[in-house]
Design a protein around this motif. Structure first.
Motif, mmCIF file in Angstrom:
data_model
loop_
_atom_site.group_PDB
_atom_site.id
_atom_site.type_symbol
_atom_site.label_atom_id
_atom_site.label_comp_id
_atom_site.label_asym_id
_atom_site.label_seq_id
_atom_site.Cartn_x
_atom_site.Cartn_y
_atom_site.Cartn_z
ATOM 1 N N UNK A 5 0.838 -1.205 0.000
ATOM 2 C CA UNK A 5 0.000 0.000 0.000
ATOM 3 C C UNK A 5 0.869 1.251 0.000
ATOM 4 N N UNK A 6 1.891 1.228 0.840
ATOM 5 C CA UNK A 6 2.794 2.376 0.947
ATOM 6 C C UNK A 6 3.495 2.613 -0.389
ATOM 7 N N UNK A 7 3.992 1.541 -0.991
ATOM 8 C CA UNK A 7 4.705 1.658 -2.267
ATOM 9 C C UNK A 7 3.792 2.217 -3.354
ATOM 10 N N UNK A 8 2.563 1.750 -3.381
ATOM 11 C CA UNK A 8 1.605 2.226 -4.377
ATOM 12 C C UNK A 8 1.362 3.726 -4.219
ATOM 13 N N UNK A 9 1.175 4.160 -2.981
ATOM 14 C CA UNK A 9 0.891 5.576 -2.727
ATOM 15 C C UNK A 9 2.097 6.466 -3.043
ATOM 16 N N UNK A 31 0.935 10.958 -0.487
ATOM 17 C CA UNK A 31 1.348 11.261 0.889
ATOM 18 C C UNK A 31 0.109 11.480 1.763
ATOM 19 N N UNK A 32 -0.845 12.239 1.239
ATOM 20 C CA UNK A 32 -2.074 12.518 1.996
ATOM 21 C C UNK A 32 -2.888 11.246 2.210
ATOM 22 N N UNK A 33 -3.001 10.434 1.162
ATOM 23 C CA UNK A 33 -3.746 9.176 1.287
ATOM 24 C C UNK A 33 -3.096 8.261 2.313
ATOM 25 N N UNK A 34 -1.781 8.220 2.287
ATOM 26 C CA UNK A 34 -1.049 7.373 3.227
ATOM 27 C C UNK A 34 -1.292 7.845 4.660
#
Length: 91
Positions: A5-9, A31-34
């Protein structure tokens, strides 16, 4: 929250973090989504560990740019994106 998830964002941030281009809006959205998806202490620690791990494996990352990324995107996170960050201390 997973490292995937982090990598995708964060994928759209890589060229910027290498100093190879401007800061794309998609990067700040990531960054905001994460930040918004890391709602618990465990999520924040996981995100921290994933970011630090990824930053060490991607060649050419400018850690000054990485550390300043949240602020540039108008986001406050409770840790610095830096190889010296102890993610287990993130709350």
């Amino acid at each position: 929250l997973s490292c995937g998830d982090v990598a995708t964002q964060m994928a759209s941030c890589i060229n910027y973090l290498r100093g190879a281009g401007p800061l794309p809006a998609a990067c700040c959205n990531g960054v905001k989504n994460l930040k918004n998806s890391a709602t618990t202490t465990q999520d924040r620690r996981t995100a921290c560990k994933c970011l630090i791990s990824a930053s060490k494996t991607i060649s050419g990352v400018n850690f000054g740019l990485a550390a300043g990324l949240p602020a540039k995107c108008g986001v406050s996170i409770p840790y610095k994106i830096s190889p010296s960050t102890n993610c287990d201390q993130v709350n």
